[in-house]
Design an enzyme around this catalytic site. Structure first.
Site, PDB file in Angstrom:
ATOM      1  N   ASP A  74       1.035  -0.985  -0.258  1.00  0.00           N
ATOM      2  CA  ASP A  74       0.389  -0.068  -0.035  1.00  0.00           C
ATOM      3  C   ASP A  74       1.193   1.121   0.318  1.00  0.00           C
ATOM      4  OD1 ASP A  74      -3.026   0.813  -0.493  1.00  0.00           O
ATOM      5  OD2 ASP A  74      -2.495   1.652   1.332  1.00  0.00           O
ATOM      6  N   TYR A 160       1.237   8.965  -9.533  1.00  0.00           N
ATOM      7  CA  TYR A 160       2.010  10.597  -9.533  1.00  0.00           C
ATOM      8  C   TYR A 160       3.107  10.855 -10.475  1.00  0.00           C
ATOM      9  CZ  TYR A 160      -2.816  11.218  -6.150  1.00  0.00           C
ATOM     10  OH  TYR A 160      -3.795  10.606  -5.894  1.00  0.00           O
ATOM     11  N   LYS A 181      14.286   5.113 -11.206  1.00  0.00           N
ATOM     12  CA  LYS A 181      13.141   5.014 -10.360  1.00  0.00           C
ATOM     13  C   LYS A 181      13.367   4.057  -9.212  1.00  0.00           C
ATOM     14  CE  LYS A 181       8.599   5.099  -9.278  1.00  0.00           C
ATOM     15  NZ  LYS A 181       7.333   5.057  -9.451  1.00  0.00           N
TER      16      LYS A 181
HETATM   17  P1  ITT Z   1      -2.763  -2.036  -5.306  1.00  0.00           P
HETATM   18  O1  ITT Z   1      -4.181  -1.916  -3.935  1.00  0.00           O
HETATM   19  O2  ITT Z   1      -4.321  -3.325  -6.362  1.00  0.00           O
HETATM   20  O3  ITT Z   1      -2.063  -2.565  -5.245  1.00  0.00           O
HETATM   21  P2  ITT Z   1      -3.942   0.117  -6.250  1.00  0.00           P
HETATM   22  O4  ITT Z   1      -3.521   1.383  -7.361  1.00  0.00           O
HETATM   23  O5  ITT Z   1      -4.909   0.255  -5.100  1.00  0.00           O
HETATM   24  O6  ITT Z   1      -3.478  -1.021  -6.750  1.00  0.00           O
HETATM   25  P3  ITT Z   1      -2.408   2.015  -3.684  1.00  0.00           P
HETATM   26  O7  ITT Z   1      -3.726   1.757  -2.801  1.00  0.00           O
HETATM   27  O8  ITT Z   1      -1.558   1.591  -2.858  1.00  0.00           O
HETATM   28  O9  ITT Z   1      -2.896   1.011  -4.667  1.00  0.00           O
HETATM   29  O10 ITT Z   1      -2.609   3.756  -4.185  1.00  0.00           O
HETATM   30  C1  ITT Z   1      -1.745   4.516  -4.127  1.00  0.00           C
HETATM   31  C2  ITT Z   1      -2.115   5.490  -5.470  1.00  0.00           C
HETATM   32  O11 ITT Z   1      -1.112   6.478  -5.467  1.00  0.00           O
HETATM   33  C3  ITT Z   1      -2.159   4.544  -6.949  1.00  0.00           C
HETATM   34  O12 ITT Z   1      -3.378   3.898  -7.431  1.00  0.00           O
HETATM   35  C4  ITT Z   1      -1.254   5.074  -7.218  1.00  0.00           C
HETATM   36  O13 ITT Z   1      -1.797   6.041  -8.502  1.00  0.00           O
HETATM   37  C5  ITT Z   1      -0.688   6.365  -6.596  1.00  0.00           C
HETATM   38  N1  ITT Z   1       1.015   5.007  -7.016  1.00  0.00           N
HETATM   39  C6  ITT Z   1       1.306   3.890  -5.960  1.00  0.00           C
HETATM   40  N2  ITT Z   1       2.663   4.098  -6.970  1.00  0.00           N
HETATM   41  C7  ITT Z   1       2.742   5.016  -7.121  1.00  0.00           C
HETATM   42  C8  ITT Z   1       3.873   5.194  -8.007  1.00  0.00           C
HETATM   43  O14 ITT Z   1       5.010   4.378  -7.120  1.00  0.00           O
HETATM   44  N3  ITT Z   1       4.537   6.543  -8.210  1.00  0.00           N
HETATM   45  C9  ITT Z   1       3.821   7.511  -8.113  1.00  0.00           C
HETATM   46  N4  ITT Z   1       2.066   7.114  -7.899  1.00  0.00           N
HETATM   47  C10 ITT Z   1       2.377   6.041  -6.873  1.00  0.00           C
END
Ligand code: ITT
Length: 205
Positions: A74, A160, A181
């Site tokens: 997360d 982002y 990255k």
């Molecule tokens: P899962 O829960 O299925 O893993 P998710 O996209 O819903 O996928 P998150 O709940 O962790 O993932 O949400 C985090 C959000 O933050 C994700 O949708 C992206 O928009 C952003 N995010 C996550 N990792 C990132 C990264 O490495 N670089 C940029 N934005 C990121």
């Protein structure tokens, strides 16, 4: 589950970008299996108000319903001038069903609204990875500090990345190669800790 040679773990994510990044970071030493590969197409609940709570919730869901050793990630982007928002709500900042472009646009708008001459643009990404092997739960964290740019830049990465400029670089995450990255990112750092821990478990897996 094994692929005969490499120990195998399910990555409990529905985010294809995360899966791709994770596989790049982990390389060949572990077999990382997607939810689709175990036949899981569920909308896994994420109802906690902390990253750790959500990571554990996703991993526990897969362990309980499918029985596999697994891990979940997360991630949140915390912006200082917005009191840590979007934080744990980063995925649905602009509302359910909105994409990364809408999330970034809203974030830049909110930052403009609160901005005075001395307003900080400091922000950080945090990732919590929750691992479940057998009945053992372990969490790993990674963080990267940086600033939010005025406008998006770069075509790579996801989420982002076009508006996040890490302190270690003069380019946004979206302007870097995947390797660049991963070397400094929140996910790269959390995964390095996960891998170090897994190496210790390898003989029993
Ligand atoms: P899962 O829960 O299925 O893993 P998710 O996209 O819903 O996928 P998150 O709940 O962790 O993932 O949400 C985090 C959000 O933050 C994700 O949708 C992206 O928009 C952003 N995010 C996550 N990792 C990132 C990264 O490495 N670089 C940029 N934005 C990121």
């Amino acid at each position: 589950m094994t692929d005969n040679i490499r120990p195998t773990l399910v990555f409990a994510t529905n985010n294809a970008h995360k899966l791709q990044e994770l596989r790049q970071i982990v390389g060949e030493r572990w077999h990382i299996v997607s939810l689709a590969e175990i036949g899981c197409h569920d909308d896994i609940p994420e109802t906690s108000d902390t990253l750790q709570g959500n990571a554990l919730q996703k991993a526990r869901y897969i362990k309980e319903h499918y029985g596999y050793d697994c891990f979940a990630d997360d991630t949140g982007l915390m912006v200082d001038a917005l009191g840590g928002e979007p934080g744990v709500y980063s995925a649905r900042y602009a509302g359910p069903g909105h994409d990364s472009v809408a999330n970034m646009r809203l974030l830049l708008e909110c930052l403009r609204e609160v901005s005075g001459e001395n307003t900080s643009r400091a922000a950080h990404f945090s990732t919590v990875i929750a691992l479940i092997v057998g009945d053992e739960e372990t969490v790993f964290e990674g963080r990267v500090d940086g600033v939010i740019t005025d406008t998006p830049d770069g075509e790579g990465g996801f989420g982002y990345d076009p508006i996040f400029l890490p302190d270690e670089s003069d380019r946004t995450f979206a302007s870097m190669s995947a390797q660049e990255k991963n070397r400094i990112s929140h996910r790269g750092r959390a995964t390095a800790k996960l891998l170090a821990y897994l190496e210790g478990l390898r003989p029993q897996l």
